[in-house]
Motif scaffolding. Structure first.
Motif, short mmCIF file in Angstrom:
data_model
loop_
_atom_site.label_atom_id
_atom_site.label_comp_id
_atom_site.label_asym_id
_atom_site.label_seq_id
_atom_site.Cartn_x
_atom_site.Cartn_y
_atom_site.Cartn_z
N LEU A 156 60.78 32.10 -53.21
CA LEU A 156 59.58 32.91 -53.03
C LEU A 156 59.25 33.55 -54.37
O LEU A 156 60.06 34.29 -54.94
CB LEU A 156 59.81 33.99 -51.97
N ILE A 157 58.06 33.26 -54.89
CA ILE A 157 57.61 33.82 -56.16
C ILE A 157 56.73 35.03 -55.87
O ILE A 157 55.79 34.96 -55.08
CB ILE A 157 56.80 32.79 -56.97
N GLY A 158 57.02 36.16 -56.52
CA GLY A 158 56.23 37.37 -56.33
C GLY A 158 56.91 38.36 -55.39
O GLY A 158 57.71 37.98 -54.53
N LYS A 159 56.57 39.62 -55.55
CA LYS A 159 57.22 40.68 -54.77
C LYS A 159 56.59 40.85 -53.40
O LYS A 159 55.39 40.70 -53.22
CB LYS A 159 57.14 42.02 -55.52
N THR A 160 57.44 41.18 -52.43
CA THR A 160 57.00 41.47 -51.07
C THR A 160 57.14 42.96 -50.81
O THR A 160 58.23 43.52 -50.90
CB THR A 160 57.85 40.67 -50.05
N GLU A 163 48.94 38.24 -60.54
CA GLU A 163 48.30 36.99 -60.10
C GLU A 163 48.32 35.96 -61.24
O GLU A 163 48.71 34.81 -61.04
CB GLU A 163 46.85 37.25 -59.67
N LYS A 164 47.90 36.41 -62.40
CA LYS A 164 47.80 35.48 -63.53
C LYS A 164 49.17 35.01 -63.99
O LYS A 164 49.39 33.80 -64.19
CB LYS A 164 47.05 36.14 -64.68
N ASN A 165 50.10 35.94 -64.16
CA ASN A 165 51.43 35.58 -64.65
C ASN A 165 52.17 34.67 -63.66
O ASN A 165 52.77 33.65 -64.05
CB ASN A 165 52.26 36.83 -64.91
N GLN A 224 49.76 39.96 -51.93
CA GLN A 224 49.12 38.88 -52.67
C GLN A 224 49.96 38.41 -53.86
O GLN A 224 50.99 38.99 -54.19
CB GLN A 224 47.74 39.33 -53.12
N GLY A 225 49.48 37.35 -54.50
CA GLY A 225 50.12 36.84 -55.71
C GLY A 225 51.43 36.13 -55.49
O GLY A 225 52.24 36.00 -56.41
N ARG A 226 51.67 35.63 -54.25
CA ARG A 226 52.96 35.02 -53.95
C ARG A 226 52.84 33.52 -53.64
O ARG A 226 51.81 33.04 -53.15
CB ARG A 226 53.61 35.72 -52.75
N TYR A 227 53.91 32.80 -53.94
CA TYR A 227 54.00 31.35 -53.69
C TYR A 227 55.37 31.04 -53.10
O TYR A 227 56.36 31.70 -53.42
CB TYR A 227 53.87 30.55 -54.99
N ILE A 228 55.41 30.00 -52.28
CA ILE A 228 56.69 29.44 -51.83
C ILE A 228 56.86 28.08 -52.51
O ILE A 228 55.95 27.24 -52.47
CB ILE A 228 56.72 29.25 -50.30
N LEU A 229 58.01 27.88 -53.12
CA LEU A 229 58.29 26.62 -53.81
C LEU A 229 59.53 25.95 -53.21
O LEU A 229 60.52 26.62 -52.92
CB LEU A 229 58.54 26.86 -55.30
N GLU A 230 59.45 24.64 -53.06
CA GLU A 230 60.63 23.84 -52.70
C GLU A 230 61.16 23.20 -53.98
O GLU A 230 60.42 22.49 -54.68
CB GLU A 230 60.28 22.76 -51.68
N ILE A 231 62.44 23.47 -54.29
CA ILE A 231 63.05 23.00 -55.53
C ILE A 231 64.29 22.18 -55.22
O ILE A 231 65.13 22.60 -54.40
CB ILE A 231 63.44 24.19 -56.45
N ASP A 232 64.43 21.04 -55.87
CA ASP A 232 65.66 20.24 -55.73
C ASP A 232 66.83 21.03 -56.31
O ASP A 232 66.70 21.67 -57.36
CB ASP A 232 65.50 18.91 -56.46
N ILE A 258 63.59 29.50 -66.42
CA ILE A 258 62.19 29.59 -66.84
C ILE A 258 61.55 30.85 -66.25
O ILE A 258 60.85 31.59 -66.94
CB ILE A 258 61.42 28.33 -66.41
N LEU A 259 61.79 31.11 -64.97
CA LEU A 259 61.20 32.28 -64.32
C LEU A 259 61.68 33.58 -64.96
O LEU A 259 60.90 34.51 -65.18
CB LEU A 259 61.52 32.27 -62.82
N LYS A 260 62.98 33.64 -65.27
CA LYS A 260 63.53 34.84 -65.91
C LYS A 260 62.95 35.02 -67.31
O LYS A 260 62.66 36.15 -67.72
CB LYS A 260 65.05 34.75 -65.97
N SER A 261 62.75 33.92 -68.03
CA SER A 261 62.20 34.02 -69.39
C SER A 261 60.77 34.53 -69.39
O SER A 261 60.30 35.12 -70.36
CB SER A 261 62.26 32.65 -70.08
N LYS A 262 60.06 34.30 -68.27
CA LYS A 262 58.67 34.75 -68.15
C LYS A 262 58.56 36.08 -67.39
O LYS A 262 57.45 36.54 -67.10
CB LYS A 262 57.85 33.68 -67.42
N ASN A 263 59.71 36.67 -67.05
CA ASN A 263 59.75 37.95 -66.30
C ASN A 263 59.02 37.86 -64.96
O ASN A 263 58.29 38.77 -64.56
CB ASN A 263 59.15 39.08 -67.14
N ILE A 264 59.22 36.73 -64.28
CA ILE A 264 58.60 36.52 -62.98
C ILE A 264 59.59 36.89 -61.88
O ILE A 264 60.73 36.38 -61.86
CB ILE A 264 58.17 35.05 -62.80
N TYR A 265 59.16 37.75 -60.97
CA TYR A 265 60.03 38.13 -59.85
C TYR A 265 60.09 36.98 -58.85
O TYR A 265 59.08 36.41 -58.48
CB TYR A 265 59.49 39.39 -59.17
#
Length: 464
Positions: free
Chosen positions: A308-312, A341-343, A403-411, A421-428
């Motif tokens: 889950l990308i983004g804070k709840t 949203e943009k980040n 808002q601003g959230r995504y669900i990703l399926e990752i192998d 990558i997410l940590k390097s971009k400071n993405i929660y």
């Protein structure tokens, strides 16, 4: 595009924006009827017409393209440095007027309007009848707004020229550019309840959700068109809804570099003196530079990681959880943080371009649990979701519409690279679960066979 006022509006708008004049020879305009007057030609709203300004000398190249596709094409005039609109017919000048008089210096309405404040009414969810996650999800999935809509879309041809790569039903449709490896993604969104509650926030939200939908299929958002549907603008509250929705749309478009290239406005919509909810509709287009395999929201395989990308934060105001389960339509729409949203969106798009994402879905109406169920039903593969250790409320976490959230399926083999990558971009982000066979499951709360879930999602249509 020739819409309202036909040739008049299209020619004047183009000349005005270029600070030029334009001269039209109306003898050249193709007409379906004989003996049409210049007045009728200039105001006719016949559809499927476009006005194009070509570089001088390229008419023959353009004609060959239009002939190839069996389309009408005729040169009817030229641009000038006069800054006037000049109309010629039967070798006479039938009309001449400064372009500015019809554009920048045209009279402006100055209607009275009022701002709508954020509601200070609090929703005390503790007083509501307790429902299990399963009961609440079933009610939402079987509601008219969130039931399976394939019975509508399946009635229409979506495969013209066989270039449709991903049909409607996901976050966006994907259409390949004919004989190219490029593609465009298309999505349409609206949130009338958010706009009614707080027009400025609602306007911002629609643009952001449209942006997320395009990113979720791997497209870089390019531009939007809009269809702005409102009630009677002579009512100052309705005019306020219109003005503030536009301010919200503008703010999101400016921040996301997501320009408005066209649109239309429809006023006076209502029945028996009751106005419709403010319903701006946003249609967005994005570009996929190299289409290898279309990305959609369907879970692709078992034993993968769900992120889950983004804070709840658990925002339930204006949520479908409250509406469908308790008939409550109070509260404010969720806050829109344009920087997040943009980040978040750009980070997700980067992961998709690096081929780390198996499936992606934005979280919007219905919150996390509804989005997960849509992914699971779409791929016919189950999920097992972990409950977070720090949890104030199950319903707020799983049904909140932050808002601003995504669900990703990752192998699993790529999860460490993705997290880096997410940590390097400071993405929660949160690791919220895994995909699995057969069951839609939330640890200790829900375990439903996917066939049962499918029947629930189709219940409304089957019993209509």
């Amino acid at each position: 595009d020739m819409g309202a006022a036909g040739l008049t509006s299209s020619s004047v708008e183009m000349a005005s924006k270029g600070s030029l004049g334009i001269e039209l020879n109306l003898d050249k305009v193709p007409c379906r009827e004989e003996n049409m007057t210049p007045y009728e030609m200039m105001l006719s709203e016949s559809q499927e017409r476009m006005l194009i300004i070509l570089e001088d000398g390229k008419q023959d190249r353009a004609r060959r393209i239009f002939d190839k596709w069996d389309l009408d094409f005729v040169v009817i005039g030229k641009t000038t440095n006069s800054e006037n609109l000049t109309l010629k017919y039967n070798n006479e000048i039938k009309g001449e007027i400064p372009i500015d008089a019809l554009s920048s210096k045209a009279p402006l309405y100055d209607r009275e309007w009022v701002k709508k404040k954020l509601s200070d009414k609090k929703i005390n969810t503790k007083r509501l009848k307790k429902l299990s996650l399963e009961e609440a999800l079933i009610k939402i999935l079987s509601s008219p707004n969130h039931s399976n809509k394939s019975w509508i879309t399946s009635q229409y041809d979506q495969m013209v020229m066989c270039d449709t790569v991903l049909k409607s039903g996901s976050d966006a449709a994907i259409i390949r550019i004919h004989n190219k490896d490029k593609a465009i993604a298309v999505s349409v969104d609206s949130s009338a309840n958010y706009c009614k509650s707080h027009p400025f926030t609602g306007g911002k939200q629609i643009v952001c959700e449209n942006w997320r939908n395009l990113i979720s299929v791997g497209a870089k958002p390019l531009a939007i068109t809009n269809c702005l549907n409102f009630g009677n603008p002579e009512n100052k509250e309705i005019m306020g809804e219109f003005a503030e929705c536009l301010e919200g749309i503008k703010e999101s478009c400016n921040f996301l570099d997501y320009p408005v290239v066209s649109g239309n406005v429809s006023f006076y919509n209502g029945t028996n003196k009751k106005n419709i909810f403010p319903t701006p509709v946003i249609g967005g287009v994005g570009l996929i530079n190299k289409l290898v395999k279309p990305l959609c929201h369907n879970i692709q395989k078992e034993n993968t990681t769900i992120l889950l990308i983004g804070k709840t934060f658990g925002h339930l105001g204006q949520s479908c959880f409250l509406k469908e389960n308790y008939s409550i339509t109070d509260g404010n729409p969720p806050e829109i943080n344009l920087l997040n949203e943009k980040n978040n969106g750009e980070a997700v798009l980067d992961l998709i371009k690096k081929n780390f994402v198996l499936a992606a879905h934005d979280v919007s109406s219905g919150g996390l649990l509804l989005a997960l169920s849509e992914m699971s039903l779409g791929g016919n593969i189950g999920v097992k979701i972990f409950k977070p250790k720090k949890l104030r409320s199950l319903n707020e976490y799983f049904f909140g519409e932050d808002q601003g959230r995504y669900i990703l399926e990752i192998d699993n083999i790529n999860i460490s690279k993705v997290e880096k990558i997410l940590k390097s971009k400071n993405i929660y982000y949160e690791n919220i679960g895994i995909s699995q066979k057969k069951y839609f499951e939330v640890e200790g709360e829900i375990k439903i066979d996917l066939n049962v879930l499918f029947n629930i999602n189709n219940k409304w249509y089957n019993t209509y």
